[in-house]
Design an enzyme around this catalytic site. Structure first.
Site, short mmCIF file in Angstrom:
data_model
loop_
_atom_site.label_atom_id
_atom_site.label_comp_id
_atom_site.label_asym_id
_atom_site.label_seq_id
_atom_site.Cartn_x
_atom_site.Cartn_y
_atom_site.Cartn_z
CD GLU A 1 -1.86 -2.32 1.48
OE1 GLU A 1 -0.70 -2.62 1.85
OE2 GLU A 1 -2.78 -3.16 1.39
CG HIS B 1 -10.17 -5.98 7.97
ND1 HIS B 1 -9.00 -6.24 8.62
CD2 HIS B 1 -9.97 -6.41 6.69
CE1 HIS B 1 -8.13 -6.81 7.79
NE2 HIS B 1 -8.70 -6.93 6.62
C1 LIG Z 1 -2.01 -4.32 4.73
C2 LIG Z 1 -3.09 -5.17 4.17
N1 LIG Z 1 -3.36 -5.12 2.86
C3 LIG Z 1 -4.34 -5.85 2.33
C4 LIG Z 1 -5.09 -6.69 3.12
C5 LIG Z 1 -6.22 -7.52 2.52
N2 LIG Z 1 -5.80 -8.93 2.49
C6 LIG Z 1 -6.10 -9.76 3.47
S1 LIG Z 1 -5.38 -11.26 3.26
C7 LIG Z 1 -4.67 -10.77 1.82
C8 LIG Z 1 -3.81 -11.73 1.06
C9 LIG Z 1 -2.64 -12.18 1.88
O1 LIG Z 1 -1.89 -13.07 1.15
P1 LIG Z 1 -0.87 -14.04 1.89
O2 LIG Z 1 0.04 -13.23 2.73
O3 LIG Z 1 -0.25 -14.88 0.85
O4 LIG Z 1 -1.77 -14.89 2.88
P2 LIG Z 1 -2.86 -16.03 2.54
O5 LIG Z 1 -4.20 -15.36 2.49
O6 LIG Z 1 -2.47 -16.65 1.26
O7 LIG Z 1 -2.80 -16.98 3.68
C10 LIG Z 1 -4.97 -9.47 1.52
C11 LIG Z 1 -4.50 -8.74 0.34
C12 LIG Z 1 -4.80 -6.70 4.49
N3 LIG Z 1 -5.51 -7.43 5.34
N4 LIG Z 1 -3.79 -5.95 4.99
#
Ligand SMILES: Cc1ncc(C[n+]2csc(CCOP(=O)(O)OP(=O)(O)O)c2C)c(N)n1
Ligand SMILES: Cc1ncc(C[n+]2csc(CCOP(=O)(O)OP(=O)(O)O)c2C)c(N)n1
Ligand SMILES: [Mg+2]
Ligand SMILES: [Mg+2]
Lengths: 324, 324, 324, 324
Positions: free
Chosen positions: A60, A129
């Site tokens: 971000e 959130h």
């Molecule tokens: C700073 C931030 N950006 C975006 C999000 C929205 N978001 C929640 S989970 C996620 C994906 C995370 O990917 P990963 O780290 O690979 O974890 P996974 O869901 O695959 O376990 C996103 C973009 C968030 N919670 N926090």
């Protein structure tokens, strides 16, 4: 006059602006093939291609800085930040970069970008959130900030925001995406910086934005039953503030209640209260009341979350105290 | 796509600009001692070969982002000495009418946007510009010059990942001058050669002698060529040294005298002059040096006599003012 | 009673707290061998070693998150963020982490850390090194925020902050570091959350913090010459606010002027104004006036910077309007 | 310092916990379909071998930070199934009295602090804990489990640099499940194997089969041993797959069916059971599975019957309230 959901109205605004202006492009997490976790960008990657509708890494801070500089280089970026709770990550780019260049560089550059995000509680999304951080972004000189409460305004304000020559923070609300209501058929925009008188009344001005407008209308209905005629003003634009509309309303009602879903201390409602103190002290028969979140993180469990979110009960109570 | 080295004419121009920068830095140091400057000034004595050598092959439509230590970048990118000095002195005739000061100089017309006093902020800025250039189908490139300290910031990582992922036309030019403020790189970085990190983004990287303007030029020219032709970003790590401390407010005491002496012996001006001395008459070089000194003297004389700016509220008051 | 400079008073507080409690450690950029760019940590690395007084990479976001979690794990970290302008980089750790854990995790953890930083204009440091962002940090539930105006309070509040069981944001001012004044000889602390009546008066309450306290005192002197007796209240604690002291003062004077060096819109002064509206509407004979920065980035050039910073002229004018 | 694999008894316990997690995930999925959950739930079906295998050798005084997808981490670290489920359902009997919800579960007594819905935030959190452990001379370690999406964040870079620089006792355990929300890693990361980035911090790294709990255990045990004995951090990249989509609100459509089938054939429960089947009677395994299912059933039955929390203002009101 089509009836669209708030999310669809935003989608239509994005589509039309992208068709109109090839410099507009969208980027953000999951906005491309998936169409956005709230479906606002659905179908746009298919229509405009993966270059103009880009899925991004989770970065971000950099994405926001890129929106600022890409705008400076001639593009019109529209960045989606998935939750308003992540706005702290964008603030260096907003406060130390976007805010200063136009003035500090003596008008050598313009930064026509839009940062869309959505905030607010009520969906059981927890402390990280669900926040409304209006005052954080509204505090920053050089930026505009809007928070539409209806599909019509979502559509019209987003078009204006994209066409604006400067940075605009566009605050959506997760509980409004499914709201269905009228949206103009033509290419009408809604100007930035203008509040809307939603309901007329003579006894008190309830001043709100985003989802709190609807909670205020519910409160006004209830108050009508008690013989209190409440006027409801939808700010729409958090910065700049439409002072004329506010002062006009307070001059009629002599009482004001400000409703904001963010925290109270140093929150957005404080500015509205202070502004009325500055300009309408003599018109006011009672202090301006603030209805806000208590100064607590937003808890997950339904009864707890319900207890902290401002709603008609709190608004009605504040109005009663104010007009008493 | 290997580039030949700079022509003799190019080398002469590079050397001339390096001398201009050095005379500027010395004059600023002297003025500071007399109390004639405001705020800390970050001199780049010893690093001229990087800033000037890396920007020498750029077009004015190529875009450079800089740091708090940007004087060589400004002159390298073609900015006018008088208007740079005037900005540093806070005069109306400065590039930013005195609003920016020495850390934030920008000249949009010259593709320098701009100095930045938030460490690392130029990195995502250049990345965002590169995205805009790519989207607009321009064959211009973006270059960010940044320090070894800045390389430890999160936005450096995020930017390099995004730039490599999207094959953006950006050159990451790392001026490794051994220190971030007063802290030696060994206490800031877990690795000595920061260019090893490029492999983490599948990005080409190179270490060059940052005190040799020709070596810097060649590495940068290759990277610019790669970026222009769609080959994506490059990381160049130029090893160099800051001869005059962190800033004019540096109280010293943390650097090793022997280390300073070692680098002083490899002064980039000496290196460049020695190389040119094989190609052209030393009188020409003497003349060039005298001319450069004169340009700087004239610039200071003019800037010191220039009027200060007068305060005015910003015309774009809607953006810069919360109230109406 | 020793006379110490504000920076020395802070240094003494840090030294004594580190001697008293081995769990206290300091970290931040350039605080170790160099002793901090404002010399607040001078000599402490020599006394306590490089483990407890740590120079860090330039990684504000991570350092702040580490302060939060190290505190949770039993340490008492004191983090220095070099300029308040970098606070945006710390806000995710503050708003999404430090703010929530104690409440959301049902009191399983405590986070006794202090984040020291310094803000304010007047030193020609430019738009990215001069800001006062009080309202940003004061908006966050679960945090305390203090802003000492004198060496005594710098000393006493820092001791209290380090001993506090929760997170405290400690806001210093770059123009106060050289101020010399009395500091208690013993180990006296100053409690968090209590304002100080600096000067008594009957006609108007001037409510300020940090450097603005001294500007308010200058204004009060001038006003006395005009026959206006101004009371000056030093908030010291921005969050929580010492409501009792404020209300007591306004009950005596019936007029209030709030002075804050930050921006006006959604700034800290708005909260004080709104709070007085909430609690002292009937006591007030005139609206609360706000004296703040205009909503503009802080320009570099001296005449411009002087024009935007609030000072005695602006305070006197506001008082005159208020008591008129 | 190579560790032998887990003993048969350890493998049995790991398998048991993996079955518990799987049954929990399935029960949550079923409950969601009936409308019995609130907010999105991030199931970790298919990733149990990572969360359980990596935490199996930890002491309860070792500290784990988790993500939004933490159920296997919670159970792996020894949390009680009933209290986890109660927290997910927002009940007073949950670890955080329903305030946290499923993404933010923490149990300080078990060294799990905690779930985190800000992507990447657990990484600096664990790094800060490790610093505190090192400063206190404890031989406990910190471990953060995080995703391939989180690895692209700036704080991941900053944390790894700092951890390697200071030889902090922390294990970076990357659960590479191929997706960040709906975006495939190839559209988020410039490199396929994220472990290559460890070289940029001179940090040891290893790729393991994340669907083989024994392989994960061995890699983690070696890293824990290294951290405990002062050898500093390690990056472990466990390749695995998310079988049930991003969350209960995932509408799918972006994943390849063949890819899912491929990974389903390598279900970590099947892998673990097959290995154990060579060592012990299958009746024992059947019994263990039945027991695990019963534990989960009982936990859900109890949690569903548990009372919801009641709202109360936070007792630490000074910190959680701006006003007095
Ligand atoms: C700073 C931030 N950006 C975006 C999000 C929205 N978001 C929640 S989970 C996620 C994906 C995370 O990917 P990963 O780290 O690979 O974890 P996974 O869901 O695959 O376990 C996103 C973009 C968030 N919670 N926090
Ligand atoms: C985000 C941020 N943190 C800290 C600072 C204070 N600061 C200014 S320059 C500097 C050192 C930068 O080091 P490097 O990037 O190597 O540049 P150099 O000064 O060596 O040219 C620091 C810490 C800052 N301006 N911005
Ligand atoms: Mg450096
Ligand atoms: Mg993932």
């Amino acid at each position: 006059m089509a009836k669209l959901r708030y999310a669809e109205a935003l989608n239509r605004a994005l589509r039309e602006e992208m068709q109109r202006d090839p410099l507009v492009f969208l980027f953000g997490e999951d906005i491309g093939s998936y169409g956005g976790v709230f479906k606002v960008t659905r179908g746009l990657m298919d229509e405009f291609g993966a270059a103009r509708v880009r899925d991004t890494p989770i970065s971000e801070q950099t994405l926001t800085a890129m929106a600022v500089s890409a705008a400076m280089a001639g593009s019109r970026p529209v960045l989606e930040i998935m939750y308003a709770d992540f706005m702290p990550l964008t603030l260096d780019a907003l406060i130390n970069q976007a805010s200063i260049y136009e003035y500090i560089w003596a008008d050598q550059v313009r930064m026509p970008f839009v940062l869309r995000t959505q905030g607010g509680g009520g969906a059981g999304a927890g402390a990280q959130h669900s926040k409304s951080l209006d005052s954080l972004v509204a505090h920053i000189p050089g930026l505009k900030a809007v928070a539409p409460a209806t599909p019509w305004d979502a559509y019209g304000l987003l078009k204006s925001a994209i066409r604006d020559p400067g940075p605009v923070i566009f605050l959506e609300h997760k509980l409004l995406y499914n709201m269905r209501d009228e949206v103009p058929d033509g290419e009408e925009t809604v100007p930035l910086g203008r509040a809307r008188l939603v309901r007329e009344g003579t006894d008190v001005s309830i001043i709100a934005s985003s989802r709190m407008v609807h909670e205020s209308l519910l409160a006004a209905d209830r108050l009508a039953g008690e013989g209190i005629a409440a006027e409801v003003v939808d700010l729409r634009s958090l910065r700049p503030l439409d002072l004329d509309t506010l002062l006009g309303s307070v001059a009629r009602t002599h009482h004001a209640v400000v409703v904001n879903e963010g925290w109270r201390f140093c929150g957005y409602a404080a500015e509205v209260s202070a502004t009325l103190m500055d300009h309408a002290f003599d018109d006011l028969d009672a202090p301006v009341a603030r209805v806000t979140m208590p100064d607590l993180p937003i808890p997950y469990s339904e009864p707890l979350e319900r207890a902290v979110l401002p709603g008609p009960d709190e608004i009605v109570a504040a109005v009663r105290r104010t007009v008493a | 796509m290997m580039t030949n080295g700079p022509s003799v004419d190019e080398q002469i121009e590079i050397y001339r600009k390096m001398v201009v920068v050095r005379r500027m830095e010395e004059a600023l140091g002297a003025l500071h001692k007399q109390g004639g400057t405001r705020g800390p000034i970050h001199r780049c004595d010893g690093q001229e070969a990087v800033g000037v050598g890396a920007t020498a092959m750029l077009r004015s439509s190529d875009q450079v982002t800089s740091t708090h230590r940007g004087h060589a970048h400004y002159i390298g990118k073609g900015l006018d000495v008088h208007r740079v000095v005037a900005e540093i002195l806070g005069k109306e005739t400065g590039y930013c009418r005195g609003r920016a000061g020495h850390m934030l100089v920008a000249s949009a017309a010259d593709g320098l946007v701009g100095g930045n006093a938030i460490v690392g902020a130029g990195i995502p800025a250049a990345t965002g510009i590169a995205l805009s250039l790519q989207l607009q189908g321009r064959d211009d490139v973006a270059m960010c010059l940044f320090g070894d300290g800045a390389a430890q910031t999160g936005i450096c990582h995020e930017s390099m990942n995004i730039a490599a992922l999207w094959k953006l036309p950006v050159i990451f030019l790392l001026e490794h001058n051994q220190y971030g403020l007063t802290v030696h790189h060994a206490a800031q970085s877990s690795v000595a050669d920061l260019s090893v990190r490029a492999a983490g983004y599948a990005m080409p990287a190179e270490i060059v002698d940052g005190n040799d303007s020709v070596a810097v030029y060649i590495a940068a020219a290759n990277a610019v060529e790669r970026a222009r032709s769609g080959g994506g970003p490059t990381l160049i790590e130029a090893k160099t040294y800051r001869l005059e401390g962190f800033s004019t407010s540096d109280m010293g005491g943390y650097q090793d005298e022997a280390e300073i002496a070692l680098w002083r012996a490899r002064d980039p001006l000496t290196v460049a002059r020695a190389r040119l001395a094989g190609e052209i008459d030393t009188e020409v070089l003497d003349g060039l040096e005298a001319d450069a000194a004169q340009v700087v003297d004239d610039a200071f004389a003019a800037a010191l006599a220039d009027p200060p700016p007068e305060f005015e509220l910003h015309p774009a008051s809607a953006a810069y003012s919360g109230g109406a």
